[in-house]
Design a protein around this motif. Structure first.
Motif, PDB file in Angstrom:
ATOM      1  N   TYR A  38     -15.676 -15.004 -45.518  1.00 34.76           N
ATOM      2  CA  TYR A  38     -15.138 -16.084 -44.699  1.00 34.76           C
ATOM      3  C   TYR A  38     -16.309 -16.998 -44.313  1.00 34.76           C
ATOM      4  CZ  TYR A  38     -10.708 -13.578 -44.314  1.00 34.76           C
ATOM      5  OH  TYR A  38      -9.509 -12.968 -44.593  1.00 34.76           O
ATOM      6  N   PRO A  39     -16.028 -18.254 -43.930  1.00 36.50           N
ATOM      7  CA  PRO A  39     -14.723 -18.850 -43.676  1.00 36.50           C
ATOM      8  C   PRO A  39     -14.002 -19.229 -44.972  1.00 36.50           C
ATOM      9  CG  PRO A  39     -16.425 -20.476 -43.357  1.00 36.50           C
ATOM     10  CD  PRO A  39     -17.134 -19.184 -43.623  1.00 36.50           C
ATOM     11  N   LEU A  40     -12.739 -19.591 -44.808  1.00 30.22           N
ATOM     12  CA  LEU A  40     -11.948 -20.133 -45.901  1.00 30.22           C
ATOM     13  C   LEU A  40     -11.167 -21.336 -45.376  1.00 30.22           C
ATOM     14  CD1 LEU A  40      -8.871 -19.063 -45.146  1.00 30.22           C
ATOM     15  CD2 LEU A  40      -9.673 -16.977 -46.235  1.00 30.22           C
ATOM     16  N   VAL A  41     -10.570 -22.076 -46.282  1.00 31.70           N
ATOM     17  CA  VAL A  41      -9.842 -23.292 -45.932  1.00 31.70           C
ATOM     18  C   VAL A  41      -8.358 -23.085 -46.206  1.00 31.70           C
ATOM     19  CG1 VAL A  41      -9.546 -25.756 -46.406  1.00 31.70           C
ATOM     20  CG2 VAL A  41     -11.839 -24.741 -46.450  1.00 31.70           C
ATOM     21  N   VAL A  42      -7.529 -23.457 -45.237  1.00 27.51           N
ATOM     22  CA  VAL A  42      -6.074 -23.407 -45.377  1.00 27.51           C
ATOM     23  C   VAL A  42      -5.544 -24.823 -45.183  1.00 27.51           C
ATOM     24  CG1 VAL A  42      -3.927 -22.448 -44.470  1.00 27.51           C
ATOM     25  CG2 VAL A  42      -6.007 -21.045 -44.506  1.00 27.51           C
ATOM     26  N   LYS A  43      -4.706 -25.278 -46.128  1.00 29.92           N
ATOM     27  CA  LYS A  43      -4.202 -26.648 -46.034  1.00 29.92           C
ATOM     28  C   LYS A  43      -2.896 -26.758 -46.811  1.00 29.92           C
ATOM     29  CE  LYS A  43      -7.044 -28.239 -49.957  1.00 29.92           C
ATOM     30  NZ  LYS A  43      -8.089 -29.198 -50.382  1.00 29.92           N
ATOM     31  N   PRO A  44      -2.109 -27.821 -46.566  1.00 27.17           N
ATOM     32  CA  PRO A  44      -0.878 -28.008 -47.345  1.00 27.17           C
ATOM     33  C   PRO A  44      -1.186 -28.137 -48.829  1.00 27.17           C
ATOM     34  CG  PRO A  44      -0.898 -29.453 -45.421  1.00 27.17           C
ATOM     35  CD  PRO A  44      -2.274 -28.855 -45.531  1.00 27.17           C
ATOM     36  N   PHE A  45      -0.274 -27.656 -49.650  1.00 23.83           N
ATOM     37  CA  PHE A  45      -0.459 -27.737 -51.093  1.00 23.83           C
ATOM     38  C   PHE A  45      -0.386 -29.184 -51.566  1.00 23.83           C
ATOM     39  CE2 PHE A  45       1.402 -27.507 -55.462  1.00 23.83           C
ATOM     40  CZ  PHE A  45       0.281 -26.982 -56.080  1.00 23.83           C
ATOM     41  N   ASN A  46       0.394 -30.011 -50.865  1.00 27.17           N
ATOM     42  CA  ASN A  46       0.563 -31.405 -51.270  1.00 27.17           C
ATOM     43  C   ASN A  46       0.669 -32.270 -50.022  1.00 27.17           C
ATOM     44  OD1 ASN A  46       1.034 -33.741 -52.771  1.00 27.17           O
ATOM     45  ND2 ASN A  46       3.245 -33.470 -52.692  1.00 27.17           N
ATOM     46  N   SER A  47      -0.443 -32.910 -49.661  1.00 30.84           N
ATOM     47  CA  SER A  47      -0.401 -33.836 -48.544  1.00 30.84           C
ATOM     48  C   SER A  47      -1.579 -34.788 -48.678  1.00 30.84           C
ATOM     49  CB  SER A  47      -0.411 -33.100 -47.203  1.00 30.84           C
ATOM     50  OG  SER A  47      -0.102 -34.004 -46.141  1.00 30.84           O
TER      51      SER A  47
END
Length: 312
Positions: A38-47
């Motif tokens: 870690y860390p890691l990144v979390v985000k919308p698949f399409n935005s």
């Protein structure tokens, strides 16, 4: 589930960013169980516009970020049916804008990004064009062209983000579109002698003229900086007196889409241009960097935009 972009870069033998798309908490749990660092990144698949992007230091933070994104409507007006989890890449992030024709990719614009971390979210402060790529940046450009080939990209505009790490370039994402959110051509023509929409129109309407551009070296004469202006906190805009100081900064070119007094400024971390966009153009890159540093001090001190509490 591994993303299609990652699979294609793997098959092409290209270095890639580890990641996966998850749609349920169970899929997320399975993915995190195999995650070693870690860390890691979390985000919308399409935005777009840094919508929903979170840097997570623990599995618990990743789950919280997942539920803040999954099933929500994103900036593209779509419901988030998938959430992308990626390894966190340390390095310098770049934008590589291209226009392609019959499988050949023309470098239109190369920018270095300044990204700050604010309350666990990456916030893009500005981008600055590179007039003469150095050895490592040229490697990054070549890598981007190989990624476009691997993805089967043959025609039209692409807006690609790439991280230059200690281990070399790594793809963040490819967007099959022009860079946004504001594309009035004046500043771009001043900096580059063209704009990306101009190149797309030329490719479609005057293909032979566009084809000739492949024989010309990349090397704009001026540096262009694009700043996503931000208020230091959400609230109701009561004054924008700091704009007078902004306009006096060396290299200033223009501002666009400024908010109006009494507008409610809600999310000041998104790169949608909701607080306006400023452009700087000059032949001296160091002069522009100094002006940008002063501008960000003005923003962060709360003297560019003065805001008060909603209902206050």
């Amino acid at each position: 589930m591994t993303s299609k972009a990652e699979l294609r870069t793997i098959r092409a033998g290209l270095a890639h960013t580890r990641g996966g798309v998850v749609r349920t908490e169970e899929e997320l749990t399975d993915l995190l169980a195999s995650w070693a660092s870690y860390p890691l990144v979390v985000k919308p698949f399409n935005s777009a516009g840094s919508d929903g992007c979170r840097i997570c230091a623990t599995p618990e933070e990743a789950r919280t970020a997942f539920w803040a994104i999954a099933g929500q409507r994103n900036l593209m007006g779509e419901i988030n049916e998938g959430v992308l989890v990626q390894e966190f890449l340390a390095g310098s992030q770049y934008i590589v804008n291209t226009v392609s024709m019959d499988g050949r990719h023309l470098l239109a614009e190369l920018y270095a990004e300044r990204i700050d971390r604010v309350e666990g979210s990456p916030v893009l402060r500005h981008i600055t064009s590179r007039t003469t790529p150095d050895e490592h940046e040229q490697e990054l450009v070549d890598y981007t062209m190989s990624c476009l080939d691997a993805l089967g990209f043959r025609d039209g505009a692409a807006h690609t983000e790439v991280m230059l790490t200690a281990d070399g370039p790594r793809l963040v994402e490819v967007n099959s579109r022009l860079m946004g959110p504001y594309l009035s051509p004046d500043a771009y023509h001043c900096g580059f002698g063209y704009s990306s929409p101009h190149l797309v129109a030329e490719r479609l309407l005057r293909p032979e003229d566009f084809r000739n551009r492949f024989d010309l070296p990349y090397g704009p004469a001026h540096t262009l900086a694009k700043v996503f202006l931000r208020a230091h906190r959400p609230g109701v805009l009561s004054s924008a007196d700091g704009l007078r100081e902004l306009r006096r900064l060396p290299g200033f070119h223009s501002v666009a889409r400024l908010p109006q007094v009494n507008d409610v400024l809600r999310d000041t971390q998104l790169t949608t241009g909701s607080c306006g966009t400023a452009f700087f153009v000059h032949e001296d890159a160091e002069l522009i960097e100094h002006s940008l540093a002063v501008l960000h001090e003005i923003e962060d001190s709360g003297t560019l935009f003065q805001v008060c509490e909603v209902g206050g």
